[in-house]
Each structure stands twice: as C-alpha cells, then as structure tokens.
Enzyme design. Structure first.
Site, PDB file in Angstrom:
ATOM      1  N   ASP A   1       0.459   4.536  -2.284  1.00 31.97           N
ATOM      2  CA  ASP A   1      -0.055   5.861  -2.143  1.00 31.97           C
ATOM      3  C   ASP A   1       1.042   6.864  -2.718  1.00 31.97           C
ATOM      4  O   ASP A   1       0.655   7.943  -2.726  1.00 31.97           O
ATOM      5  CB  ASP A   1       0.331   6.397  -0.210  1.00 31.97           C
ATOM      6  CG  ASP A   1      -1.595   5.079   0.483  1.00 31.97           C
ATOM      7  OD1 ASP A   1      -2.363   4.996  -0.658  1.00 31.97           O
ATOM      8  OD2 ASP A   1      -0.877   4.562   1.461  1.00 31.97           O
TER       9      ASP A   1
ATOM     10  N   LYS B   1      -7.992   2.394  12.578  1.00 34.93           N
ATOM     11  CA  LYS B   1      -8.508   2.713  11.620  1.00 34.93           C
ATOM     12  C   LYS B   1      -7.859   0.969  10.694  1.00 34.93           C
ATOM     13  O   LYS B   1      -6.735   0.528  11.058  1.00 34.93           O
ATOM     14  CB  LYS B   1      -7.248   3.524  10.072  1.00 34.93           C
ATOM     15  CG  LYS B   1      -8.275   3.624   9.215  1.00 34.93           C
ATOM     16  CD  LYS B   1      -6.988   4.462   8.423  1.00 34.93           C
ATOM     17  CE  LYS B   1      -7.537   4.935   6.734  1.00 34.93           C
ATOM     18  NZ  LYS B   1      -6.918   3.168   5.942  1.00 34.93           N
TER      19      LYS B   1
ATOM     20  N   CYS C   1      38.603 -23.235   5.578  1.00 38.60           N
ATOM     21  CA  CYS C   1      38.010 -22.343   5.638  1.00 38.60           C
ATOM     22  C   CYS C   1      37.677 -20.750   5.689  1.00 38.60           C
ATOM     23  O   CYS C   1      36.578 -21.523   7.059  1.00 38.60           O
ATOM     24  CB  CYS C   1      36.233 -22.560   4.565  1.00 38.60           C
ATOM     25  SG  CYS C   1      35.455 -21.409   4.761  1.00 38.60           S
TER      26      CYS C   1
ATOM     27  N   SER D   1     -13.530   8.607   1.012  1.00 36.36           N
ATOM     28  CA  SER D   1     -12.380   7.807   0.967  1.00 36.36           C
ATOM     29  C   SER D   1     -11.352   9.232   1.977  1.00 36.36           C
ATOM     30  O   SER D   1     -11.584  10.396   1.903  1.00 36.36           O
ATOM     31  CB  SER D   1     -11.532   7.668  -0.074  1.00 36.36           C
ATOM     32  OG  SER D   1     -10.779   7.990   0.016  1.00 36.36           O
ATOM     33  N   LEU D   2     -10.303   8.704   2.826  1.00 38.85           N
ATOM     34  CA  LEU D   2     -10.036   9.962   4.029  1.00 38.85           C
ATOM     35  C   LEU D   2      -8.450  10.744   2.884  1.00 38.85           C
ATOM     36  O   LEU D   2      -7.719   9.576   2.674  1.00 38.85           O
ATOM     37  CB  LEU D   2      -9.844   9.438   5.170  1.00 38.85           C
ATOM     38  CG  LEU D   2     -11.254   8.892   5.986  1.00 38.85           C
ATOM     39  CD1 LEU D   2     -10.667   8.427   7.276  1.00 38.85           C
ATOM     40  CD2 LEU D   2     -11.883  10.083   5.785  1.00 38.85           C
TER      41      LEU D   2
ATOM     42  N   GLU E   1      -9.802   6.817  16.538  1.00 38.46           N
ATOM     43  CA  GLU E   1     -10.817   5.582  16.658  1.00 38.46           C
ATOM     44  C   GLU E   1      -9.429   4.353  15.433  1.00 38.46           C
ATOM     45  O   GLU E   1      -8.458   5.843  15.661  1.00 38.46           O
ATOM     46  CB  GLU E   1     -12.183   5.216  15.304  1.00 38.46           C
ATOM     47  CG  GLU E   1     -13.430   5.334  15.784  1.00 38.46           C
ATOM     48  CD  GLU E   1     -14.329   6.235  14.526  1.00 38.46           C
ATOM     49  OE1 GLU E   1     -14.457   5.398  14.023  1.00 38.46           O
ATOM     50  OE2 GLU E   1     -15.378   6.751  15.153  1.00 38.46           O
TER      51      GLU E   1
ATOM     52  N   ASP F   1       0.843  -0.935   0.311  1.00 38.90           N
ATOM     53  CA  ASP F   1       0.447   0.010  -0.331  1.00 38.90           C
ATOM     54  C   ASP F   1       0.851   0.927   0.058  1.00 38.90           C
ATOM     55  O   ASP F   1       0.913   2.274  -0.456  1.00 38.90           O
ATOM     56  CB  ASP F   1      -1.442   0.368   1.360  1.00 38.90           C
ATOM     57  CG  ASP F   1      -1.822  -0.627   1.018  1.00 38.90           C
ATOM     58  OD1 ASP F   1      -2.016  -1.538   0.027  1.00 38.90           O
ATOM     59  OD2 ASP F   1      -2.693  -1.002   2.101  1.00 38.90           O
ATOM     60  N   ALA F   2       1.819   1.220   0.799  1.00 41.18           N
ATOM     61  CA  ALA F   2       2.161   2.171   1.229  1.00 41.18           C
ATOM     62  C   ALA F   2       3.137   2.941  -0.670  1.00 41.18           C
ATOM     63  O   ALA F   2       3.225   3.615  -0.890  1.00 41.18           O
ATOM     64  CB  ALA F   2       3.788   1.871   2.076  1.00 41.18           C
TER      65      ALA F   2
ATOM     66  N   ARG G   1     -17.987   0.148  -1.579  1.00 43.96           N
ATOM     67  CA  ARG G   1     -18.083   0.947  -1.716  1.00 43.96           C
ATOM     68  C   ARG G   1     -18.302   1.280  -3.460  1.00 43.96           C
ATOM     69  O   ARG G   1     -18.060   2.332  -3.623  1.00 43.96           O
ATOM     70  CB  ARG G   1     -16.688   1.345  -0.651  1.00 43.96           C
ATOM     71  CG  ARG G   1     -16.211   2.878  -0.819  1.00 43.96           C
ATOM     72  CD  ARG G   1     -15.366   4.066  -0.032  1.00 43.96           C
ATOM     73  NE  ARG G   1     -13.869   3.589  -0.927  1.00 43.96           N
ATOM     74  CZ  ARG G   1     -12.988   3.731  -0.374  1.00 43.96           C
ATOM     75  NH1 ARG G   1     -12.634   4.589   0.635  1.00 43.96           N
ATOM     76  NH2 ARG G   1     -11.476   3.750  -1.219  1.00 43.96           N
TER      77      ARG G   1
ATOM     78  N   ASP H   1      -8.145  -2.537   8.673  1.00 41.61           N
ATOM     79  CA  ASP H   1      -6.986  -2.821   7.216  1.00 41.61           C
ATOM     80  C   ASP H   1      -8.812  -3.666   7.227  1.00 41.61           C
ATOM     81  O   ASP H   1      -7.706  -4.877   7.117  1.00 41.61           O
ATOM     82  CB  ASP H   1      -6.121  -3.183   7.378  1.00 41.61           C
ATOM     83  CG  ASP H   1      -5.920  -3.113   6.260  1.00 41.61           C
ATOM     84  OD1 ASP H   1      -6.038  -2.392   5.186  1.00 41.61           O
ATOM     85  OD2 ASP H   1      -4.552  -3.205   5.696  1.00 41.61           O
TER      86      ASP H   1
ATOM     87  N   CYS I   1      34.857 -17.877  -0.056  1.00 40.32           N
ATOM     88  CA  CYS I   1      36.252 -17.995   0.723  1.00 40.32           C
ATOM     89  C   CYS I   1      37.549 -18.330  -0.176  1.00 40.32           C
ATOM     90  O   CYS I   1      36.785 -19.227  -1.639  1.00 40.32           O
ATOM     91  CB  CYS I   1      36.513 -18.506   1.653  1.00 40.32           C
ATOM     92  SG  CYS I   1      37.637 -20.647   1.323  1.00 40.32           S
TER      93      CYS I   1
HETATM   94  S1  IVH Z   1     -14.061   6.521   8.414  1.00 38.56           S
HETATM   95  C1  IVH Z   1     -16.068   9.604   5.517  1.00 38.56           C
HETATM   96  N1  IVH Z   1     -13.374   5.338  10.196  1.00 38.56           N
HETATM   97  O1  IVH Z   1     -10.477   3.345   6.097  1.00 38.56           O
HETATM   98  C2  IVH Z   1     -15.459   8.956   6.559  1.00 38.56           C
HETATM   99  N2  IVH Z   1     -13.233   4.753   8.052  1.00 38.56           N
HETATM  100  O2  IVH Z   1      -9.509   5.844   4.239  1.00 38.56           O
HETATM  101  C3  IVH Z   1     -15.312   7.576   6.306  1.00 38.56           C
HETATM  102  N3  IVH Z   1     -11.345   2.906   7.613  1.00 38.56           N
HETATM  103  O3  IVH Z   1     -13.086   3.815   3.875  1.00 38.56           O
HETATM  104  C4  IVH Z   1     -14.528   6.690   6.863  1.00 38.56           C
HETATM  105  N4  IVH Z   1     -11.187   1.761   9.662  1.00 38.56           N
HETATM  106  O4  IVH Z   1     -12.639   1.820   4.927  1.00 38.56           O
HETATM  107  C5  IVH Z   1     -13.901   5.522   9.214  1.00 38.56           C
HETATM  108  N5  IVH Z   1     -12.642   3.590  12.139  1.00 38.56           N
HETATM  109  C6  IVH Z   1     -12.810   3.689  10.672  1.00 38.56           C
HETATM  110  C7  IVH Z   1     -12.116   2.900   9.951  1.00 38.56           C
HETATM  111  C8  IVH Z   1     -12.259   3.687   7.945  1.00 38.56           C
HETATM  112  C9  IVH Z   1     -10.936   1.669   8.103  1.00 38.56           C
HETATM  113  C10 IVH Z   1     -11.452   2.196   6.273  1.00 38.56           C
HETATM  114  C11 IVH Z   1     -13.010   2.619   4.807  1.00 38.56           C
HETATM  115  C12 IVH Z   1     -12.433   3.988   4.693  1.00 38.56           C
HETATM  116  C13 IVH Z   1     -10.792   4.126   4.603  1.00 38.56           C
HETATM  117  C14 IVH Z   1     -10.751   6.141   4.314  1.00 38.56           C
END
Ligand code: IVH
Length: 687
Positions: free
Chosen positions: A31, A109, A431, A76-77, A107, A27-28, A130, A111, A409
């Site tokens: 991104d 995040k 050796c 997405s965020l 919260e 992922d990195a 989504r 995966d 060697c």
């Molecule tokens: S909130 C508009 N909360 O991360 C906000 N997302 O890049 C909607 N995800 O699409 C997302 N944990 O698939 C939210 N505690 C959390 C999350 C979370 C994982 C994922 C989700 C989202 C993506 C954002």
C-alpha cells in the site's frame, strides 16, 4: 528515477500477489509503495504513464481460466488508515452532497478474494474472480465446490441476481491444511514448506485446474454486495440488501451494523479492531458504506473507486524492516539465545526493535541473514516474531549467519551445543553475561522477589564492581548506591530494604533462585518439602539447605518429582567450590536456609493455579512436558493438550506449535515464556 523504480516494484509485487498468490512483502508495504507512486504521479503528471500499475485495480487476469467481463465493474475501495482519514472521507462526501451522509452500514472487511456469483432463475450459472475489475476469470466449477455458495436459491429468487463477496479460508481450516502438509512431508522425509497465510492459500485453492482439489480445501464465503439484479424487489438501501441476500439463504456475516452517524461508525471500527482475533477468519479492516442508494447515485465514483464507501484499515500486524544484526543473549544458566536486532518498526500497535529467534535451527529454517529485509509480525499482545526474509531484496552474496563460537562476554568462552539439545550454552563459571542473568533470576518475582533490581540495574552494579554473585547483594549499603547513575537516596534505600526483606523468603524460592540447571520453581518446592519427609537424617547438616547440599545423588533422585537428571545437576552445583562459597556468604548474611515453608503457606502455594487451564507447547529448559503438567496439577490447575476458550495461558518453549499460538492469539489467551511460567507457578499471577 524513483517513479520508474516504483512502477517496477508495484508491478512486481502486484504480480506476485494477484497472479501467483505468493506475496513477498506485507500488504502495508505494498500500500505504501502504491501511495508513493500515486502521489508522485499526481504531483508530476508528466511522469504518469497511461498503463501505470498505480491505475490498475488488480493485475490482468491470468490465462488459466476464460475471461468474464463484469456487467458492473468490480471496483476497489479507497482506504482510510486512521480515524482522521475516515472523517476526511465523510467530510468530502458531505460537501459533495451539501448535507450529512449517514446512516452508514459498517461491515467487517474480510481478508480473502472477491468473487462475483451469478444466479439465473435461482440457479448458480457463473462465478468469476475480480481480475482487473472489468474482466475477471471464470471459476464457476471451483466456486461450486464451496459449501457456503448455494447451487440454488429459493423459488422467490430474482430472475437474475449477481452477488459479490469474499472467498476465504477459515483459520482453523488453514491450520488443518498445514498440519496435513507437514505430516505428508514428514512421511517423505522432506522439509515442510507451510502455506504462508489463509488468504493466499484461498486464492491458490480457487485457481486450481481441478475442481476436486479446490473441493478438498475447505473454502468459505461471505457475501456483502449486490451486483446486477433484475426481477427482484425494489431495494433502496444497502441494509435492506443485506437482509434480502440473507433471506435467500446466502451467507451474510451477522456482524454488520446500521450506524446512524459517524460517531457510531467510529465506535464500531474501534470495537472491530479489538475483537479482530476473536473470529475464525481474518479481517483487515471495516468497510463503511453509505446506506441510501439514492446517495450512491449522487456521489458516483472516481476512476478507481466509489465515493459512497471506504475501507478503514486496521493497524498492520506485519511489516517489513531491516534485519541489522543477529546477536546472542546469555541467560542465567548460560543459555545462548539468538535474537534479531531490527531497524525499529511500528507494527501491531507498538515499536519492535528486537525479536527472539529461539535457536540456531530456527535461524536456519527461516533463512534470515543480517542485511536482509525481513517480515516482522506482531499481533496484539503477542511476542513479536520474524517470519521470513524478502528474498527479492536480498543483496547479492549475502552470507548466511553462523552461530558465534564464543560467548559475547570478555572471557570469550566457547558456546557449546550438546547432542540432542537445540540450544547453545556458555559453561564458563565466571561469565559476566551469565552472572547478570543469574542475579536477575535470583531477584525475580518467582524467586527472591527483590523489587527494583531489573536488567539495567544489575548490569550497572556489575560494571561498578559491586556485584559478582547473588550473595554480594546482601552486602550492598545505601552509601554504595547513592550517587550512582539513576540512583537517588530514596531509590537506594528502597533497594537495600527490598534486599533485606528477601532474606525471609522460603527455602523453595531460594533453591529456585540459585539458578541450578534443570531446577525450576516446582522442583525447588519438591526439594524444600523433601527435607522433612524424603531425605535421610543428617546430624552434621547445619540447616535444611545444607541437608539438601549434602544429600547423595541417589537420595536426591528418590525425591518425588526430582529424578536422576536433576539429582545429578543439584549434586554438581553443590559440589562446586564457588557455589559453596556463595552459599556460605548467604548463610552469614542470615538469608533463610531453613524449610519447608510453614504449612499454611505451603497449602496456599499448592492451590495457586486453582481453576486455571494451562497449555504447554514447545520445549522448555527446566521442565519436560510431564513435569510441567505435574507442577500445574500439584497447584490445582489443569494442563490439557489443546487451546480452547477455557485456556488461561499458553506456555511456549522453543519451537512451539504454531497452531496453538495462533489459536491463543485469536482467543486473546496470554502466551508466556518459561520465566513467566515459573512466576505463575510461584505466585498464581499472570505477569
Ligand atoms: S464492498 C465497491 N465489503 O475489500 C465495493 N468489500 O478494497 C465493493 N472486501 O474488493 C466491495 N470485505 O475484496 C466490500 N464487507 C466487504 C468486504 C469487501 C472485504 C474486499 C473486497 C474488495 C476489497 C476492497
């Protein structure tokens, strides 16, 4: 042109990720590609294209399931890759509002993959992925099989409730699935092709055409966000929403925190990253959301994401880099271990330049070749690992690696792999690569414990012609060392003193230090103790070491814990004239050749592992599974077959069980190689 190239790459990897659930690069890296493309498009707007993949949130929904338009887009965020970026997000929001932003909700995040689940009058009516954020795909039947997703909510459920959350696969469920797959392919005599990671497996499981297949996959769900709602309570804050969702029986993860200010958010972020492996599910960051909904309205959204939330991403544990070469290192007993020489890459909190590849079979199974781009994983304190090649980046015609025929060697003696052995060995008695390994082993803490005699010093002393075998250590003088590269007189004095002090070590340590094939620290002790009780008297022996050296193969094999293989190897060691010469020199230098250790010290050694629980996985060089267990229990420790919260350490040999390692990693249990295990046996200390 770089922009076109980037667009092609982003599209290619987005498709692999979103449509086929089979990402090739970490992922990195993805991104980084998106960020580079966005930066280019922002800097040169004339390069931007209306349908650039940088603008799309995900990929277009696959045709597999019917499209579902989201009433409220699933955005997405924005990401923050460090605390500075988190502060910058906060500062931007504060300047837009013209006042401070907090409180915030933090919260984890999760995966997995985002889904929206819609309840009408408390009944689950529809679930959708989504997709591209506006239109997703209908996965109702599959989602309905997930135990965490209730079919009905209580009677006080709102008229319409659309709730969003993450479908994921627990790590334990992922391991069970891979185990079952391995067993199934073994039964078919096929090569096992394990699933790559829990997230993609979860995504693939949700897209099954048959809901019965999804049902078998043990998926789970955390919900974290309100979509559309009508007829419910007036909710003014995200924290109230989480409490409300939980009150309806929806699975809200307890780990969230209402943080008054950004300092509390930063504290949460740091702790969440430290506890990352303590959960049975994968997290890749923290989502920080502004608590007050009034502020959400004021802050609004960009075309891609809301301004009222941000995803703080943990340091990536997987990165891709170039595999520049595969070389072999020669251990003290001549074992040739292939290792990856990598273009240095910062991953899992440190820079990785080398990673062991264990043996020929591992290189072949992973199919990594010098010149490949490879995915490297380093989770926390765990030993870095090369996971797989990125096949789409493999140059055409790149040849597979072949195990070198000869030792690196100057003797260039053959590297041989014996029947039934996973490892290759150099068997040349002179050796230098082996000599260096043998001297380092002799000096190691579990053996003669000579401080200041590490890999580089040993190499230097060999190169200077001062050392050819372990006995030469005892003729080193301060004058020989002073003035050598990196040696001042103090360091020279300390090393000579350290060598002098090592003359008093026990016979068991000396035996172990001699690098006799199959003779580990535990066997060293058995033999040293056997001198008093188990070996026949020998009036011609000059000391205890000599009694062992003169004992017959049969007598040695009788010693408890020794057996015929070790006995044969001990015999052939002492029969070799070179070894006899080295031992003669050790005796002349007055290195302690008498044993066993005094009884009190012996007793203490026996209890070194009191209360420890040590799990052994994979094949060790000097210990069968039984022997390792015997050595552990002889010292008061336990050697169970599986990793749990009570495990003190996991010892990993060649081809270790990945589920044991993953679990250890998750629980923060240290993973030791064979050397460190021997050190632990001898000292009771974790390295
Ligand atoms: S909130 C508009 N909360 O991360 C906000 N997302 O890049 C909607 N995800 O699409 C997302 N944990 O698939 C939210 N505690 C959390 C999350 C979370 C994982 C994922 C989700 C989202 C993506 C954002």
């Amino acid at each position: 042109m770089r922009a076109a190239e980037l667009r092609r790459l982003v599209q290619h990897h987005a498709d692999l990720y979103h449509r086929l659930d089979a990402p090739e690069i970490p992922d990195a890296d993805y991104d980084a590609l998106v960020a580079e493309l966005r930066a280019l498009e922002e800097r040169y707007p004339q390069l931007a294209e209306p349908d650039s993949p940088a603008a799309a949130v995900g990929a277009a929904p696959s045709e597999l399931f019917a499209p579902v338009a989201h009433d409220i887009p699933m955005m997405s965020l924005d990401n923050a890759f460090d605390i500075g970026e988190l502060r910058a997000w906060d500062a931007r929001a504060a300047s837009r509002l013209d006042r401070p932003v907090g409180p915030y909700v933090c919260e984890l995040k999760f995966d997995g993959l985002a889904i929206s689940v819609r309840y009408e009058r408390g009944k689950l009516v529809r679930a959708a992925t989504r997709g591209d954020g506006r239109v997703g795909e209908n996965v109702t039947h599959n989602v309905a099989t997930i135990a965490d997703v209730p079919d009905t909510l209580g009677t006080d459920a709102p008229e319409v409730l659309e709730v969003r959350g993450e479908v994921y696969m627990a790590i334990s469920a992922f391991e069970r699935l891979n185990k079952a797959r391995e067993a199934a392919s073994e039964a078919r005599h096929a090569k096992p092709r394990p699933y790559v990671n829990p997230r993609n497996t979860a995504a693939g499981s949700l897209r099954q055409k048959k809901a019965a297949v999804t049902a078998e996959r043990e998926l789970s769900w955390w919900c974290y966000q309100l979509g559309a709602m009508s007829g419910g309570p007036q909710l003014g804050r995200h924290s109230e929403t989480l409490e409300f969702l939980a009150s309806l029986g929806l699975p809200v993860n307890d780990d969230w925190l209402l943080a008054e200010n950004l300092a509390a958010v930063e504290d949460y972020v740091v702790r969440a990253e430290q506890r990352r492996h303590a959960h049975d599910y994968e997290t890749d960051g923290v989502v920080v959301k502004v608590d007050d909904f009034a502020l959400h309205a004021e802050l609004g959204t960009t075309s891609r994401h809301p301004r009222w939330a941000v995803a703080y991403k943990f340091a990536p544990e997987e990165r891709s880099t170039k595999l520049m070469d595969i070389q072999v290192s020669i251990g003290g007993k001549g074992k040739a271990t292939p290792f990856a020489v990598l273009e240095p890459v910062f991953v899992g909190g440190s820079t990785v330049e080398k990673a062991t590849l264990h043996n020929e079979d591992q290189v072949e199974t992973k199919d990594v070749r010098p010149g490949d781009t490879v995915v490297v994983r380093k989770a926390g304190d765990v030993i870095p690992e090369v996971l797989r090649p990125v096949l789409s980046e493999r140059p055409e015609g790149l040849p597979a690696w072949v195990f070198p025929e000869f030792c690196p060697c100057p003797n260039r003696s053959p590297l041989v792999r014996e029947e039934g052995d996973a490892a290759h060995h150099c068997r040349h008695p002179h050796c230098p690569a082996q000599q260096a390994g043998a001297i380092e082993h002799f000096a190691s803490r579990a053996a003669m414990d000579i401080e200041g005699l590490g890999e580089r010093t040993v190499e230097l002393l060999i190169a200077e012609g001062l050392l050819t075998d372990v006995a030469d250590l005892y003729s080193l003088e301060v004058a020989d060392l002073e003035g050598l590269e990196r040696f001042g007189s103090l360091k020279a004095r300390n090393l000579v003193d350290g060598i002098e002090a090592s003359k008093q070590r026990s016979l068991a340590r000396l035996l172990f230090g001699l690098n006799i094939r199959h003779l580990g620290a535990a066997v060293g002790e058995y033999l040293a103790h056997a001198v008093a009780d188990d070996l026949p008297d020998d009036p011609d022996a000059v000391d205890d070491l000599d009694r062992i050296a003169r004992a017959s193969k049969e007598d040695l094999a009788e010693v408890p814990g020794v057996g015929p293989t070790i006995a044969a190897s001990v015999r052939s060691f002492f029969d070799h004239p070179d070894n006899q010469r080295v031992i003669g020199k050790l005796r002349t230098a007055r290195v302690n050749c008498a044993g066993p250790a005094p009884p009190e010290a012996g007793e203490a050694a026996r209890a070194t592992l009191a209360d420890m629980s040590i799990v052994v996985t994979g094949t060790l060089e000097n210990y069968s599974r039984e022997k390792a267990a015997a050595a552990i229990s002889a010292r008061g420790g336990r050697a169970p077959g599986s990793v749990s919260g009570n495990t003190t350490a996991v010892v990993a040999g060649a081809s270790p069980g990945t589920s044991k390692l993953t679990k250890a990693e998750k629980l923060g249990v240290p993973i030791l190689d064979e050397r460190s295990f021997e050190h632990l046996l001898a000292t009771g200390e974790l390295p």
